[in-house]
Design an enzyme around this catalytic site. Structure first.
Site, PDB file in Angstrom:
ATOM      1  N   CYS A 126     -23.147 -13.178  83.291  1.00 31.96           N
ATOM      2  CA  CYS A 126     -23.280 -13.934  82.173  1.00 31.96           C
ATOM      3  C   CYS A 126     -24.175 -13.452  80.971  1.00 31.96           C
ATOM      4  O   CYS A 126     -23.994 -13.664  79.931  1.00 31.96           O
ATOM      5  CB  CYS A 126     -23.366 -15.302  82.313  1.00 31.96           C
ATOM      6  SG  CYS A 126     -22.278 -16.408  83.099  1.00 31.96           S
ATOM      7  N   ALA A 127     -24.877 -12.699  81.501  1.00 30.07           N
ATOM      8  CA  ALA A 127     -26.112 -11.969  80.680  1.00 30.07           C
ATOM      9  C   ALA A 127     -25.448 -10.728  80.105  1.00 30.07           C
ATOM     10  O   ALA A 127     -26.263 -10.278  79.123  1.00 30.07           O
ATOM     11  CB  ALA A 127     -27.239 -11.660  81.353  1.00 30.07           C
TER      12      ALA A 127
END
Length: 350
Positions: free
Chosen positions: A142-143
């Protein structure tokens, strides 16, 4: 001449199959309820995520059958290549460029395995030059949208005047599993969707929105918070700790630390643009960043319309924020496996 990388264009895209949250709950119940007694209690997750609908690369029927690595990989390659081409063409058109103008391609993806990587597979269809630099990035989860933007901006800044294409693309739905009946798999089924975002960056000339600075923080002994296991049937989602609680307790100091390294403080930030992991994560972010409840409005809209698409999601939020007019300084934030917080400061000139 400004040597900071400018955001020349930004585009988003989703695959063709639209799933309403109620439809997904019914399908998940059909697959799990009889075999997993806890499912009935956990089914409230589907209503509490704040998601109305999501998009998938395959029709609903595909997900109802058990799939192994070969089928998942075929679906990934077919769907990811089509989505890559679509979102890249949108970004190129908005920048008034052709694929032949691109000097570097950064591809961020953690939901499928492709060797050769995606940008090589679509090079002929899009028309990339034979000397284009390829930078595939795997494992950021998700980063990846924020970290990918940071990587692309540094590559653009290193060679002023060149065009860097960033594509963050995830097909999270292909990891749906019903051979393993776990809380983590129910949470994943309630949250994840598919999507892609593309941005073009260039340094050395004019641009209204520039990448001012970037920073990350990794916490020790947190490898169990989020990630993949590699199982015989496919990726297996790892959620070993309650992420909203971790966000509430840790993100405020982490962002302050990253901002300090940028020679900034929270008072210098006019708008936070955050990866919305889900409704509880958004609430935790508002509390951790000392924001009034409801401040992260674009984040709530994106999670409602698309679900959590992992890396491109924060760029969907940025697209909405840009459409409404960016303030002087914004801070993009996202969390991913590692466990890592990634931040990018954007400076916008009206």
């Amino acid at each position: 001449m400004n040597d900071k990388a400018a955001l020349v264009s930004l585009a988003t895209s989703v695959p063709p199959h639209l799933f309403h949250q109620k439809q997904i709950l019914e399908a998940a119940s059909k697959l799990m309820a009889d075999r997993y007694p806890q499912f009935e209690t956990m089914s409230s997750l589907f209503a509490n995520t704040g998601i109305r609908h999501r998009y998938g690369v395959k029709p609903m029927e595909w997900y109802l059958e058990r799939r192994g690595w070969p089928e998942r990989t075929r679906a990934f390659l077919e769907g990811a290549e089509a989505l890559f081409v679509d979102v890249a063409r949108k970004a190129l058109a908005r920048a008034d460029l052709s694929a032949g103008d691109i000097d570097t391609v950064v591809t961020v993806c953690s939901t499928g395995i492709a060797t050769p990587t995606l940008e090589a597979r679509v090079a002929g269809q899009l028309g990339f030059r034979s000397d284009v630099s390829r930078v595939p990035v795997f494992g950021l989860g998700c980063a990846g949208g924020v970290s990918g933007l940071s990587i692309a901006s540094r590559l653009a800044q290193a060679r002023p005047g060149t065009n860097v294409l960033l594509v963050a693309l995830e097909l999270c739905t292909l990891a749906v599993r019903h051979d393993e009946l776990t809380k983590a798999n129910v949470v994943a089924a309630s949250l994840f969707g598919d999507g892609a975002a593309a941005a073009i960056l260039r340094a050395g000339d004019g641009g209204a929105t520039r990448i001012e600075a970037a920073g990350e923080k990794q916490w020790p002994d947190t490898l169990d918070i989020m990630g993949w296991s590699v199982d015989p049937e496919g990726f297996g989602v790892i959620f070993q700790r309650t992420i909203p609680d971790f966000v509430r307790d840790n993100i405020g100091p982490a962002v302050a630390e990253i901002l300090s390294r940028m020679e900034l403080s929270a008072n210098d930030i006019d708008r936070f643009v955050c990866h919305p992991g889900g409704t509880k994560v958004i609430l935790a972010l508002e509390r951790a960043l000392s924001l009034e409840q409801g401040t992260l409005d674009h984040e709530r809209e994106v999670i409602a319309d698309y679900g959590n698409m992992s890396s491109p999601t924060v760029l969907f939020v940025l697209e909405r924020a840009r459409a409404h007019g960016l303030p002087s300084r914004s801070l993009l934030t996202a969390l991913g496996p590692g466990f890592t917080a990634s931040c990018v400061a954007l400076r916008h000139a009206a």
